[in-house]
Design a protein around this motif. Structure first.
Motif, mmCIF file in Angstrom:
data_model
loop_
_atom_site.group_PDB
_atom_site.id
_atom_site.type_symbol
_atom_site.label_atom_id
_atom_site.label_comp_id
_atom_site.label_asym_id
_atom_site.label_seq_id
_atom_site.Cartn_x
_atom_site.Cartn_y
_atom_site.Cartn_z
ATOM 1 N N SER A 68 -1.706 31.541 -3.933
ATOM 2 C CA SER A 68 -0.460 31.885 -4.620
ATOM 3 C C SER A 68 0.562 30.768 -4.473
ATOM 4 O O SER A 68 1.257 30.408 -5.432
ATOM 5 N N GLY A 69 0.653 30.182 -3.258
ATOM 6 C CA GLY A 69 1.573 29.072 -3.045
ATOM 7 C C GLY A 69 1.197 27.852 -3.865
ATOM 8 O O GLY A 69 2.066 27.168 -4.421
ATOM 9 N N GLY A 70 -0.112 27.576 -3.955
ATOM 10 C CA GLY A 70 -0.559 26.455 -4.782
ATOM 11 C C GLY A 70 -0.242 26.667 -6.246
ATOM 12 O O GLY A 70 0.206 25.738 -6.945
ATOM 13 N N PHE A 71 -0.450 27.894 -6.731
ATOM 14 C CA PHE A 71 -0.111 28.196 -8.120
ATOM 15 C C PHE A 71 1.390 28.092 -8.334
ATOM 16 O O PHE A 71 1.846 27.663 -9.403
ATOM 17 N N ASN A 72 2.170 28.480 -7.328
ATOM 18 C CA ASN A 72 3.620 28.346 -7.380
ATOM 19 C C ASN A 72 4.021 26.891 -7.608
ATOM 20 O O ASN A 72 4.867 26.573 -8.458
ATOM 21 N N VAL A 73 3.412 25.978 -6.864
ATOM 22 C CA VAL A 73 3.715 24.552 -7.007
ATOM 23 C C VAL A 73 3.354 24.058 -8.407
ATOM 24 O O VAL A 73 4.145 23.353 -9.063
ATOM 25 N N ILE A 74 2.165 24.438 -8.877
ATOM 26 C CA ILE A 74 1.733 24.019 -10.217
ATOM 27 C C ILE A 74 2.696 24.536 -11.277
ATOM 28 O O ILE A 74 3.090 23.808 -12.205
ATOM 29 N N PHE A 75 3.107 25.781 -11.123
ATOM 30 C CA PHE A 75 4.014 26.379 -12.102
ATOM 31 C C PHE A 75 5.362 25.665 -12.105
ATOM 32 O O PHE A 75 5.959 25.443 -13.162
ATOM 33 N N ASN A 91 12.278 28.792 -3.868
ATOM 34 C CA ASN A 91 12.298 29.318 -5.235
ATOM 35 C C ASN A 91 13.653 29.904 -5.599
ATOM 36 O O ASN A 91 14.174 29.670 -6.693
ATOM 37 N N LEU A 92 14.219 30.679 -4.676
ATOM 38 C CA LEU A 92 15.487 31.352 -4.966
ATOM 39 C C LEU A 92 16.629 30.355 -5.128
ATOM 40 O O LEU A 92 17.433 30.461 -6.066
ATOM 41 N N VAL A 93 16.709 29.379 -4.222
ATOM 42 C CA VAL A 93 17.770 28.373 -4.314
ATOM 43 C C VAL A 93 17.646 27.585 -5.622
ATOM 44 O O VAL A 93 18.647 27.338 -6.319
ATOM 45 N N ALA A 94 16.422 27.189 -5.970
ATOM 46 C CA ALA A 94 16.213 26.441 -7.216
ATOM 47 C C ALA A 94 16.576 27.285 -8.432
ATOM 48 O O ALA A 94 17.177 26.794 -9.394
ATOM 49 N N PHE A 95 16.224 28.578 -8.383
ATOM 50 C CA PHE A 95 16.492 29.457 -9.516
ATOM 51 C C PHE A 95 17.998 29.630 -9.726
ATOM 52 O O PHE A 95 18.499 29.514 -10.846
ATOM 53 N N VAL A 96 18.731 29.918 -8.646
ATOM 54 C CA VAL A 96 20.174 30.104 -8.763
ATOM 55 C C VAL A 96 20.857 28.808 -9.195
ATOM 56 O O VAL A 96 21.761 28.811 -10.044
ATOM 57 N N ALA A 139 9.499 20.227 -2.548
ATOM 58 C CA ALA A 139 9.841 20.982 -1.347
ATOM 59 C C ALA A 139 8.780 22.033 -1.036
ATOM 60 O O ALA A 139 8.442 22.266 0.140
ATOM 61 N N ALA A 140 8.240 22.668 -2.077
ATOM 62 C CA ALA A 140 7.195 23.670 -1.867
ATOM 63 C C ALA A 140 5.923 23.033 -1.311
ATOM 64 O O ALA A 140 5.247 23.606 -0.447
ATOM 65 N N VAL A 141 5.574 21.855 -1.800
ATOM 66 C CA VAL A 141 4.396 21.147 -1.287
ATOM 67 C C VAL A 141 4.581 20.823 0.195
ATOM 68 O O VAL A 141 3.670 21.022 1.017
ATOM 69 N N ILE A 142 5.749 20.313 0.548
ATOM 70 C CA ILE A 142 6.031 19.985 1.950
ATOM 71 C C ILE A 142 5.935 21.237 2.817
ATOM 72 O O ILE A 142 5.367 21.210 3.924
ATOM 73 N N ALA A 143 6.476 22.349 2.309
ATOM 74 C CA ALA A 143 6.432 23.594 3.076
ATOM 75 C C ALA A 143 5.002 24.049 3.306
ATOM 76 O O ALA A 143 4.642 24.493 4.408
ATOM 77 N N LEU A 144 4.159 23.943 2.289
ATOM 78 C CA LEU A 144 2.776 24.389 2.420
ATOM 79 C C LEU A 144 1.975 23.505 3.362
ATOM 80 O O LEU A 144 0.965 23.951 3.933
#
Length: 644
Positions: free
Chosen positions: A432-439, A504-509, A486-491
């Motif tokens: 799910s995290g990998g798909f998150n990064v791709i998305f 995700n939330l910070v980027a979205f807002v 940032a998501a890649v680094i976190a994973l």
């Protein structure tokens, strides 16, 4: 370093736990900030967007003008697309704050706020994703309690995350800021379902474990409500009232969908008849009938078979069994809508659903009601998704009512993962995290490339170039690109996956504030403002008995902003024939105001209109407002071949 961060967070939480009043004050401030940014910030600062929004706005305005609160009208014709609740609320807003965009959109915004707040409340007391968590909460026989979550902490996490996800997803943001009935239906239906679930939990007479301790832990969700009008819980009464409002907001779907969802949930758990008796269904249906049916009777008496055929036949039955207004889509359409409409949280929906282990029927049936919110949200999600997938007519807004359920599912997953001691993420979370990064990377690329895919827009000829020059696509692309990095680094870091939701939330807002809001103003200035200004000018310069015509396009916002009826003509020869007919049938024909696209106006000057037959009142954007002198036209020889 990570251990220090974890210890700091734990210490901070322990301080808050010792001061629950401060925690509630902080939560109220957080909820207020979420609702303000998501639903109220710049709500009425842009004009109505054609095509649908002005239809609702004008129908509501007509109610205030004519005093007829039973039959909705638009442009001199009945409008039976939707029931009256949204019109009534808009009309009340007109009387309170004036006829403006704020009054048009406030019903949608307030519906979204109510849904977010009640979602927070429900998750705060019932936000447990695993039946075993609540069963073990009061157990003193466990050998190792270190791996068990802190239920109180998990509920607070569920509430905070859930409220943010209910508000901050694309499809909810769009419809909560649009003056139509979709968000009103979602708000009424969503709060009704949440009210049912709270009452359902309160109705449980026996829960595994120590009853006294359970009462302390869940008292506000179950024990504090007193019987009202014979109902075991006031929340059941609220449920029936909200269902009635949902019927007045959208029609039969307002009771059919909740009925299917609750029915499936109770049948799955094997307690259908027990809960039906508990909720006093017969009396509840009576309350719904008293509140919802009178308007349907009155509008039928006023309009007869015409209303029945259009509303029930065309806008309900035919939409379900056939294609209406060319709104066809393949069977997998809503998979794509949910994927994009709930981005970036949709990346975690499959994992959130699988983690419930809904196939373990016996375990769910033996679990306390207070631990069944995840299962209820799944029935809610699947019920709406399945119902509209079966329906032949398909629109993205149809799945708006399932977004709160999706938010609850992901919030329960997130609070579960953050509360349990998980040293490393499992395969499902990694995928799910990998798909998150791709998305996020795809989203960044799509926004960067967006000026090239806008295409030709007759209402804003230079929109693509203007958007590119604004720098907003570059800003949005960089923002989501940084989020992906940032998501890649976190994973890649131990326990770094815990920061994915925050990223995700910070980027979205930030995207809403820095890109979406400026883009909305830019689009309004390019597309809607010229038409809005010309409509207002038409209202100012209007002479007695002077008609307003629109040639070559149909924009219902003109009717609202000009505050008058408009005749539409899609072809030049029909437009000329209409003017000639009126000019020849009246002894002293008045002039006519015509709102026309500039390119069509140039063509009309070449083929039909002479310089002495019109004057240019004003022009703006892609439009001209002209005054055509019918008296001159009536005196000229009629060209052969003109259609009358």
């Amino acid at each position: 370093m990570k251990d220090r961060v974890a210890k700091t967070v734990t210490k901070w939480w322990n301080v808050w736990e010792k001061h629950p009043t401060r925690l509630w004050m902080f939560s109220v401030l957080g909820l207020s900030a979420i609702c303000w940014v998501a639903f109220l910030w710049h709500l009425g600062s842009t004009g109505l967007v054609d095509e649908t929004e002005p239809l609702f706005a004008e129908a509501a305005r007509q109610m205030t003008v004519t005093g007829d609160w039973i039959t909705p009208y638009f442009n001199g014709e009945t409008r039976f697309d939707k029931p009256p609740l949204v019109y009534w609320l808009m009309a009340i807003g007109y009387n309170l704050i004036g006829v403006n965009e704020w009054a048009v959109r406030l019903p949608s915004a307030m519906s979204a706020i109510a849904l977010t707040v009640l979602g927070f409340y429900t998750l705060r007391y019932l936000g447990i994703s695993r039946p075993s968590t609540l069963i073990h909460e009061n157990s003193s026989e466990l050998e190792d309690t270190s791996k068990l979550p802190n239920p109180e902490r998990q509920r607070w996490l569920s509430a905070g995350i859930g409220a943010a996800l209910i508000a901050f997803n694309p499809i909810t943001l769009v419809w909560a800021r649009t003056g139509v009935s979709d968000m009103l239906l979602s708000g009424c239906m969503g709060t009704a379902l949440l009210s049912f679930f709270i009452a359902y939990v309160q109705g449980e007479t026996r829960i595994q474990g120590d009853g006294e301790q359970n009462s302390r832990n869940h008292g506000k969700a179950k024990g504090d409500s007193q019987p009202i009008l014979g109902f075991s819980s006031g929340w059941y009464l609220a449920f029936y009232i909200l269902i009635a409002l949902a019927i007045l907001a959208k029609g039969p779907v307002g009771i059919v969908l909740p009925g299917l969802i609750i029915g499936a949930f109770l049948v799955y758990l094997g307690n259908f008849w027990q809960v039906v008796r508990e909720m006093r269904l017969f009396w509840g249906l009576g309350i719904i009938g008293i509140l919802a049916i009178p308007w349907y009777v009155l509008v039928t008496l006023a309009n007869g078979e015409d209303y029945i055929n259009k509303f029930f036949g065309y806008h309900n039955i035919e939409r379900f069994v056939g294609v209406v207004n060319h709104h066809w889509a393949p069977w997998y359409f809503y998979f794509l809508v949910v994927l994009v409409g709930f981005v970036p949280w949709s990346c975690y929906l499959p994992l959130a659903i699988a983690r419930l282990r809904f196939w373990q029927v016996q375990q769910w049936r033996c679990s306390p009601r207070a631990s069944q919110l995840g299962l209820f949200a799944l029935c809610w999600f699947a019920g709406v998704f399945g119902f509209f997938t079966i329906a032949v007519t398909k629109l993205p807004s149809y799945v708006l009512p399932l977004m709160p359920a999706a938010a609850i599912l992901v919030a329960l997953l997130a609070s579960d993962l953050l509360t349990y001691q998980n040293p490393q993420p499992r395969l499902g979370l990694r995928l799910s995290g990998g798909f998150n990064v791709i998305f996020l990377l795809v989203l960044a690329g799509a926004i960067l490339y967006s000026p090239n895919i806008i295409g030709y827009d007759p209402a804003a000829l230079n929109l693509s170039e203007t958007l590119q020059a604004s720098g907003l696509p570059l800003r949005g692309g960089i923002l989501w690109g940084m989020a992906a990095v940032a998501a890649v680094i976190a994973l890649c870091r131990r326990r770094g996956w815990r920061w994915l939701g925050t990223i995700n939330l910070v980027a979205f807002v930030a995207f809403i504030i820095l890109v979406v809001s400026p883009a909305a103003f830019l689009l309004d200035q390019e597309r809607q403002l010229p038409l809005r200004e010309l409509s207002a000018i038409a209202a100012e310069v209007n002479q007695p008995s002077e008609e307003l015509l629109m040639m070559g396009f149909e924009k219902p916002s003109v009717v609202f902003y000009a505050e008058r009826s408009v005749n539409y003509f899609d072809e030049e020869h029909k437009f000329i024939a209409y003017i000639e007919k009126i000019a020849k049938t009246k002894p002293n024909p008045p002039s006519t105001l015509v709102l026309i696209e500039s390119k069509r106006f140039n063509k009309l000057k070449e083929n039909s209109l002479k310089p002495n037959e019109y004057t240019i009142v004003d022009q703006g954007g892609a439009y001209h407002l002209i005054r055509v002198t019918k008296q001159v036209i009536a005196q000229k020889p009629q060209p052969s071949g003109v259609i009358k």
